[in-house]
Design an enzyme around this catalytic site. Structure first.
Site, mmCIF file in Angstrom:
data_model
loop_
_atom_site.group_PDB
_atom_site.id
_atom_site.type_symbol
_atom_site.label_atom_id
_atom_site.label_comp_id
_atom_site.label_asym_id
_atom_site.label_seq_id
_atom_site.Cartn_x
_atom_site.Cartn_y
_atom_site.Cartn_z
ATOM 1 N N ASP A 271 0.640 -1.222 -0.024
ATOM 2 C CA ASP A 271 0.019 0.022 -0.073
ATOM 3 C C ASP A 271 1.221 1.277 0.137
ATOM 4 O OD1 ASP A 271 -2.184 1.828 0.185
ATOM 5 O OD2 ASP A 271 -2.788 0.873 2.025
ATOM 6 N N ASP A 272 0.729 2.055 -1.073
ATOM 7 C CA ASP A 272 1.539 3.622 -1.106
ATOM 8 C C ASP A 272 2.876 3.392 -1.120
ATOM 9 O OD1 ASP A 272 -1.099 4.335 -0.816
ATOM 10 O OD2 ASP A 272 -0.778 5.597 0.935
ATOM 11 N N CYS B 54 -6.426 3.557 -3.526
ATOM 12 C CA CYS B 54 -6.428 2.039 -3.168
ATOM 13 C C CYS B 54 -7.640 1.212 -3.506
ATOM 14 C CB CYS B 54 -6.687 2.422 -1.407
ATOM 15 S SG CYS B 54 -5.467 3.434 -0.729
ATOM 16 N N ARG C 111 -7.278 -1.985 -6.164
ATOM 17 C CA ARG C 111 -7.764 -3.197 -5.766
ATOM 18 C C ARG C 111 -8.929 -3.970 -6.683
ATOM 19 N NH1 ARG C 111 -4.836 -3.408 -0.785
ATOM 20 N NH2 ARG C 111 -3.979 -1.423 -0.792
ATOM 21 N N LYS D 196 -5.153 -6.269 3.670
ATOM 22 C CA LYS D 196 -6.205 -5.038 3.691
ATOM 23 C C LYS D 196 -6.975 -5.561 2.242
ATOM 24 C CE LYS D 196 -6.085 -0.248 2.001
ATOM 25 N NZ LYS D 196 -5.232 0.714 1.690
ATOM 26 N N HIS E 32 -10.339 -3.474 1.210
ATOM 27 C CA HIS E 32 -10.758 -2.095 0.909
ATOM 28 C C HIS E 32 -11.626 -2.071 -0.112
ATOM 29 C CE1 HIS E 32 -9.255 2.243 1.094
ATOM 30 N NE2 HIS E 32 -10.319 2.029 1.537
ATOM 31 N N SER F 35 -8.555 0.925 5.127
ATOM 32 C CA SER F 35 -7.250 1.607 5.219
ATOM 33 C C SER F 35 -6.804 1.751 6.805
ATOM 34 C CB SER F 35 -7.114 2.941 4.554
ATOM 35 O OG SER F 35 -6.745 2.765 3.211
ATOM 36 N N HIS G 182 1.156 2.364 4.398
ATOM 37 C CA HIS G 182 0.093 3.339 4.444
ATOM 38 C C HIS G 182 0.201 3.989 5.721
ATOM 39 C CE1 HIS G 182 -3.713 5.554 4.703
ATOM 40 N NE2 HIS G 182 -4.020 5.023 3.144
ATOM 41 N N ASP H 229 -0.329 -0.638 -4.888
ATOM 42 C CA ASP H 229 -1.536 -0.210 -5.550
ATOM 43 C C ASP H 229 -1.418 1.249 -6.136
ATOM 44 O OD1 ASP H 229 -1.209 1.049 -3.011
ATOM 45 O OD2 ASP H 229 -3.122 0.985 -2.325
ATOM 46 N N ASN H 230 -0.498 1.916 -5.850
ATOM 47 C CA ASN H 230 -0.543 3.455 -6.242
ATOM 48 C C ASN H 230 0.904 3.800 -5.679
ATOM 49 O OD1 ASN H 230 -3.069 3.802 -3.962
ATOM 50 N ND2 ASN H 230 -0.961 4.650 -3.620
ATOM 51 N N LYS I 129 0.791 9.424 -5.403
ATOM 52 C CA LYS I 129 -0.614 8.999 -4.844
ATOM 53 C C LYS I 129 -1.618 10.073 -5.258
ATOM 54 C CE LYS I 129 -3.512 7.185 -1.069
ATOM 55 N NZ LYS I 129 -3.359 6.601 0.260
#
Length: 611
Positions: A21-22, A61, A65, A114, A116, A139, A203, A255-256, A276
């Protein structure tokens, strides 16, 4: 010489998808040797596998996904924005996920981390093809709070709440997810399995495991990246010890891009522009490695276009079956590229969406943006004081997107405009042919942990003390959910376009701002934001007030005189999860079209009155 291996020769490989994540392009050494923390396991994984450069995701996010699970660009499945606790939408049951496709071919399927994509029981992984699930379904900054009480997170086992953990306990999550994934692999070593490991890390807020504190020279962010790296090492070592390495494809991706506005806590985009929340390369081009000893050529690299929508058809093809879903998808089978049967990608383009807004397209080295892009959440981006002009970049020559060459290549721009028009027409067409399809809907959605407790009045009284650059934590912001309210402040603007006060994001919220010097009030109470704007610019100094009525009526007043009115869908139905910020937007924008630099000028006397 091609590394030629037949996909059919590998009998139903195990598949492990590690999803961070991130994480930024500049945060791991295989993609940025100057990264600020050691990542030896990922470096070794890249040496033994393939780096995919470029590999694309969505800017945030939930859409990313949704793309992974369905093989579709997020707008196609009506999941273009970040979901919050008690979300009333999710993946429609008619959309067949990766897990459902592989389960139909005899795979054991587990998800650990996660999710989400909704936290209602019907929205959770075990209702979308996974045999088991353990994790936080949203998150880690979407905590339950009660005044100054420490935040808490819901932990779900399969489709029920099993635990509520404190923020400090977040430091246990990476290890717990890793342990459960390893346990699942051990349990199902005698049959093909699919492990989806979407980490909460990295994150914000940052909670690396206690044994990793101080393991980097880059603070808690670097420490958590180091823990992620160690987790990857444990997964790969487990596969080796179980003698499953040559029968298992492992994909590492994210994810990003990094949340640049968080500074040292938000990651590094390396050579890429933006982060992001934006559709410059830094927001959507993500570090990705494919590992499969004996099948993927060690130390290999591809510069062909690929993205996370391609994972579903790739996994299905490698499993030796046919996709059973009847609805069209956007993904393409990458297995010939991964296995060295070809050096060409099955896709020739990538579309860049921000929410439902199709902003750009890439074809070959060329990237054309047809709308104004954001540098990412909390970043100023291009000035809105000047009219937008389409931009064309040659990403092979200009990876940092610094030079617009549209005037030198009008024929390329014309061709890419044709691609944009065709994709827009597809989205506007029949759902059965690739148009926008309905999500699942949960009208009676309830939070796993109740976050509707009132905030002490003392916190609200501090509003009048706030000034430019201040942030009021979400827990202390006025509880506007289901309420009519008014917001007022004294301003002396020196900016033509700027955010004055923002509270909320892509789900719900509001923002008081300036457009070309004119006051504006935007409210997101439903799927789309609604904005009212005055006809005339603000005077040099005035009292500005905005109101949202019980019926959704919107009003703007300058020195007590009405200057604009309009109609939203109603009051804001739930409390925004984001902080309240002054002079800028500290998180997800309520309206992605509001991309303004930090406010310059006078600001004081903020009041928010609930009615």
């Amino acid at each position: 010489m091609l590394w030629a291996v037949s996909a059919r020769a590998a009998e139903r490989p195990n598949i492990v998808l590690i999803f961070i994540d991130d994480l930024g392009y500049g945060d791991i050494s295989p993609f940025h040797p100057e990264c600020a923390q050691p990542t030896p396991e990922l470096a070794r994984m890249a040496e033994q596998g393939m780096r995919l450069e470029p590999f694309y995701a969505a800017p945030v996010c939930t859409p990313s996904r949704a793309q992974v699970l369905t093989g579709c660009y997020a707008p196609h499945v009506s999941l273009p924005s970040v979901l919050f606790p008690a979300a009333k939408v999710g993946i429609h049951p008619d959309e067949r996920t990766i897990a459902e496709e592989l389960k139909g071919q005899g795979y054991a399927t587990g998800c650990f981390g996660k999710w989400h994509l909704g936290d209602q029981p019907e929205a959770l992984p075990t209702h979308h093809g996974f045999d088991t699930y353990y994790g936080v379904p949203y998150s880690n900054d979407m905590q339950f709070r009660n005044g100054s009480e420490q935040g808490k997170l819901a932990v779900v086992l399969d489709d029920r709440l099993t635990e509520v953990i404190s923020n400090d306990d977040q430091s246990l999550l990476t290890e717990r997810y890793t342990e459960r994934a390893i346990e699942f692999m051990r349990e199902h070593r005698g049959e093909p399995f699919f492990v989806y490991l979407p980490h909460t890390a990295v994150h914000v807020p940052l909670y690396p495991g206690k044994e990793f504190i101080g393991r980097s020279e880059n603070g808690k962010y670097g420490d958590w990246v180091v823990e992620v790296d160690a987790s990857v090492g444990r997964i790969l070592e487990t596969l080796r010890s179980l003698e499953l390495a040559e029968r298992t494809l492992v994909i590492f991706t994210t994810d990003n891009g990094p949340w640049l506005a968080r500074g040292k806590d938000g990651g590094n985009a390396g050579p890429l522009r933006g982060g992001k929340g934006g559709t410059y390369e830094g927001g959507v081009r993500v570090p990705t490695i494919a590992w499969w000893p004996g099948k993927i050529a060690p130390g290999s690299r591809t510069s062909e276009i690929a993205g996370n929508i391609d994972l579903l058809p790739t996994f299905v093809a490698l499993a030796g079956g046919q996709r059973q879903g009847q609805l069209p998808i956007d993904g393409r089978d990458l297995s010939p590229l991964l296995l060295g049967q070809t050096t060409a990608s099955p896709r020739s383009e990538w579309y860049y969406f921000s929410g439902n807004n199709l902003q750009a397209v890439r074809s070959g080295p060329w990237k054309l943006a047809v709308t104004r892009q954001s540098e990412g959440f909390g970043r100023a981006g291009n000035s809105t004081d000047e009219p937008f002009m389409p931009t064309l970049y040659n990403l092979e020559a200009d990876l940092g997107e610094t030079t617009n060459v549209i005037d030198q290549h009008p024929e390329v721009a014309a061709r890419l405009r044709g691609l944009i028009a065709a994709k827009a027409a597809e989205l506007a067409g029949s759902p059965e042919l690739g148009g926008i399809r309905e999500p699942a809907r949960y009208p009676d959605a309830r939070p796993l942990v109740d976050d509707a407790l009132p905030v002490p009045a003392a916190a609200v009284k501090k509003l009048h003390e706030l000034t430019i650059g201040d942030v009021l934590p979400a827990a202390s912001a006025p509880r506007i959910a289901g309420r009519a309210f008014s917001v007022a402040c004294e301003v002396e603007p020196h900016s033509k376009s700027a955010i004055l006060v923002a509270h909320g994001g892509t789900a719900v919220g509001w923002v008081l701002h300036l457009r070309e010097g004119r006051p504006a009030f935007t409210v997101r109470a439903g799927d789309s934001p609604v904005t009212i704007t005055a006809r005339e610019p603000l005077p040099k100094s005035c009292r500005l007030e905005a109101r949202l009525g019980r019926d959704g009526g919107l009003t703007l007043l300058v020195d007590g005189q009405q200057v604009a009115a309009g109609q939203a869908t109603g009051v804001i139905p739930k409390q925004p999860a984001e902080d309240l910020s002054i002079g800028f937007d500290s998180a997800n924008p309520v309206d992605e079209s509001i991309q303004a630099p930090k406010y310059k000028g006078g600001f004081q006397g903020l009041t928010i009155t609930l009615n």
